[in-house]
Design an enzyme around this catalytic site. Sequence first.
Site, PDB file in Angstrom:
ATOM      1  N   ARG A  48       0.819  -1.215   0.000  1.00  0.00           N
ATOM      2  CA  ARG A  48       0.000   0.000   0.000  1.00  0.00           C
ATOM      3  C   ARG A  48       0.855   1.269   0.000  1.00  0.00           C
ATOM      4  NH1 ARG A  48      -4.586  -1.668   4.464  1.00  0.00           N
ATOM      5  NH2 ARG A  48      -5.545  -3.354   3.277  1.00  0.00           N
ATOM      6  N   ARG A  67      -2.894   6.631   0.959  1.00  0.00           N
ATOM      7  CA  ARG A  67      -3.420   7.769   1.709  1.00  0.00           C
ATOM      8  C   ARG A  67      -2.414   8.464   2.620  1.00  0.00           C
ATOM      9  NH1 ARG A  67      -8.426   5.027   4.502  1.00  0.00           N
ATOM     10  NH2 ARG A  67      -6.977   3.268   4.438  1.00  0.00           N
ATOM     11  N   ARG A 126      -6.590  12.234  -5.312  1.00  0.00           N
ATOM     12  CA  ARG A 126      -7.866  11.587  -4.999  1.00  0.00           C
ATOM     13  C   ARG A 126      -8.981  12.631  -4.878  1.00  0.00           C
ATOM     14  NH1 ARG A 126      -9.565   7.067  -1.774  1.00  0.00           N
ATOM     15  NH2 ARG A 126     -11.833   7.107  -1.779  1.00  0.00           N
ATOM     16  N   ASP A 137      -7.099  -2.708  -7.114  1.00  0.00           N
ATOM     17  CA  ASP A 137      -7.782  -3.307  -5.973  1.00  0.00           C
ATOM     18  C   ASP A 137      -8.066  -4.767  -6.281  1.00  0.00           C
ATOM     19  OD1 ASP A 137     -10.505  -3.887  -4.284  1.00  0.00           O
ATOM     20  OD2 ASP A 137      -9.278  -2.353  -3.326  1.00  0.00           O
ATOM     21  N   TYR A 164     -15.443 -11.868  -0.060  1.00  0.00           N
ATOM     22  CA  TYR A 164     -16.141 -10.638  -0.423  1.00  0.00           C
ATOM     23  C   TYR A 164     -17.324 -10.929  -1.346  1.00  0.00           C
ATOM     24  CZ  TYR A 164     -12.402  -7.704   1.528  1.00  0.00           C
ATOM     25  OH  TYR A 164     -11.517  -7.082   2.375  1.00  0.00           O
TER      26      TYR A 164
END
Length: 352
Positions: free
Chosen positions: A37, A41, A50, A87, A161
């Site tokens: 990652r 962020r 973003r 993703d 998921y």
Amino acid sequence: MELSRTAAPAPSPARDRPLLAVLRGERRDPPPIWMMRQAGRYLPEYRALRADKGGFLDLVHDSEAAAEVTLQPIRRFGFDGAILFSDILVIPHALGQDLRFEAGEGPRLSPTLVDHALDALQPALERLSPVYATVARVAAALPPETTFLGFAGSPWTVATYMVAGQGSREQAEARRMAYRDPQAFAAIITAIVDLTVDYLVGQIEAGVHVVQLFDSWSGSLAPSEFERWVIAPTAEIVDRVRARAPGVPIIGFPKGAGGKLPAYARETRVDAVGLDETVDPVWADGALPSGLPVQGNLDPLALIAGGGALANAVHSIQAAFTERPHIFNLGHGILPDTPIAHVEQLLKLVRC
């Protein structure tokens, strides 16, 4: 369904890319480093992009923006590896589930397969095309010494998921379905395996040098279920990708596998194993097959702490792998509140 892809530039030799050399069995000192990652962020440049582009999925589907996000940490820190910005849920999206990301709550998939049959979905394989375009853009822009990593979610994690429609700590819906109706659950796993093989090969054809399989929820399974739903599907993906893309290293990251790691390494035949932060690196060095490259396994919270805590953690990991090919990484993804200065400290500690 065949998707058009841009041909990748010819790769430079592995010796020019330290991370790739380690994955092929060569020990490097200092070890190469990247972070799961790392494109995300904690970086102000990511947050600015973003905010400009909108939602997460919009960013993933915007190949120019996704390539920029992939390259941001390489420009700032000079990591030895660039990880594709995408993703794991692009696979169920391409299999026909609707995908959305809700602020503060994470991804949502519908219809959920705990209530609907797999064959009711209408595949939309064109949804993967932007990812291949992102790969081609990044491959053309990376420094020659940087290894480019593609990835996919492993079948078990992706299936959790698809069944529940969202992430959960215990993956109860998927585990119950696997016991209650193993035939139906196996059909979901098979569909994921088939598309994941094509997807990873597509990334390789577009320009990645390495692929990683993320199994974020593998730690929730009993040993026999781990064999059936983690090891066996992963081994099939490894064999089929190798048949179509010989020589491309494959990293397996079964988070939470713990004592099942040696069996995972032997039976999946991955080229390297990622270790999460709960694994004792000394134990891993003794338990895993001799010479197998490992990746990891700094606690992301030690990186947030910085200072002496970070220095001690880095030293312990490096001391455990003095004889084994090793890629320095986190034991899971970097957290959004990680200070930039601590990442810089980490790089100095690893590369000194």
